[in-house]
Scaffold this active site. Sequence first.
Site, PDB file in Angstrom:
ATOM      1  N   ARG A 184      16.349 -22.668  25.622  1.00 48.29           N
ATOM      2  CA  ARG A 184      14.918 -22.927  25.743  1.00 48.29           C
ATOM      3  C   ARG A 184      14.367 -22.420  27.076  1.00 48.29           C
ATOM      4  O   ARG A 184      13.266 -21.879  27.145  1.00 48.29           O
ATOM      5  CB  ARG A 184      14.652 -24.427  25.610  1.00 48.29           C
ATOM      6  CG  ARG A 184      14.954 -25.013  24.225  1.00 48.29           C
ATOM      7  CD  ARG A 184      13.866 -24.680  23.223  1.00 48.29           C
ATOM      8  NE  ARG A 184      14.126 -25.281  21.933  1.00 48.29           N
ATOM      9  CZ  ARG A 184      13.798 -26.515  21.583  1.00 48.29           C
ATOM     10  NH1 ARG A 184      13.210 -27.299  22.455  1.00 48.29           N
ATOM     11  NH2 ARG A 184      14.059 -26.961  20.379  1.00 48.29           N
ATOM     12  N   ASP A 219      -0.506 -36.783  27.229  1.00 51.33           N
ATOM     13  CA  ASP A 219       0.804 -36.181  27.023  1.00 51.33           C
ATOM     14  C   ASP A 219       1.154 -35.401  28.283  1.00 51.33           C
ATOM     15  O   ASP A 219       0.273 -35.083  29.091  1.00 51.33           O
ATOM     16  CB  ASP A 219       0.802 -35.253  25.798  1.00 51.33           C
ATOM     17  CG  ASP A 219       2.192 -35.062  25.217  1.00 51.33           C
ATOM     18  OD1 ASP A 219       2.502 -35.713  24.208  1.00 51.33           O
ATOM     19  OD2 ASP A 219       2.975 -34.274  25.779  1.00 51.33           O
TER      20      ASP A 219
END
Length: 290
Positions: A50, A160
């Site tokens: 990632r 978030d």
Amino acid sequence: MPAGVLADDGIAAAGGPLLGDAEFQFLRDFVYRHCGIALSEQKRQLVQGRLLRRLRALRLKDFAGYCELLRNEPEGELGELASAISTNVTSFFREAHHYELLEQELLPSWLERKRREGDRLRIWSAGCSTGEEPYAMAMVLAEALARSPGPVDAKILATDLSPQALGMARKGVYALDRLGGVSEERRRRWFLRGEGEYEGLACVHPRLRELVSILPLNLLHDWPMQGPFDAIFCRNVVIYFDQPTKQRLFQRYAAMLPPGGYLFLGHSESMHGLSDAFELVGRTTYRKRA
């Protein structure tokens, strides 16, 4: 915290720099300290694959350079790091029993009392991901407000850590196949047909945007809002935290809720043995004790 969960997706690091022991240990410590997520050794390949995307985007040649960046600018890269190692799993009206309780019992009672007392109503989507959760709440809230005999100051806070997720939430534009949990009636009422660059997509109605404030927030850091909130949705967020982190977070949530306020968790999450401030009143539904 991002609402996403860590998931092995088979991404390999072929052709890229390797994530060495020292760098992986630094990343494990950094992610735990700043995000509350404990990365096991089994996650090394996932993290390596990632983060290769971030290395390329930042034009860094190796993970040592990335770790140095985090040391020098931890806050500047934290959101990107969290986005890189997490997968946002969400949908409209996911875990529908929470919305049914909100629609059928809680909102009618709250709105009547708030209107009578001239008080405000606030709901927090903590870990809102790409926006489906707070916009689903907003549909239920807007419909309840339309049935109320008088006006009530009602808002939803959506937060978030992930910049990418927040960007999608702010746009409020979704592929049609993402509306699977939305009834036909609500699709017609609360979504507009996209035009131009959004051709073939669904855009949330401006009324929903009016009800939802979307802001970046790390749940492990300071919270600028004062509260209180009538309900907090923190679903599928704490499952990857360790026990001490969960206990601290539930204690902070309790401080943000009045007696009788509600905390909703995800289907795989529980508060058992972690807090005596709440009582279980339904499936993954907790109410703050008086």
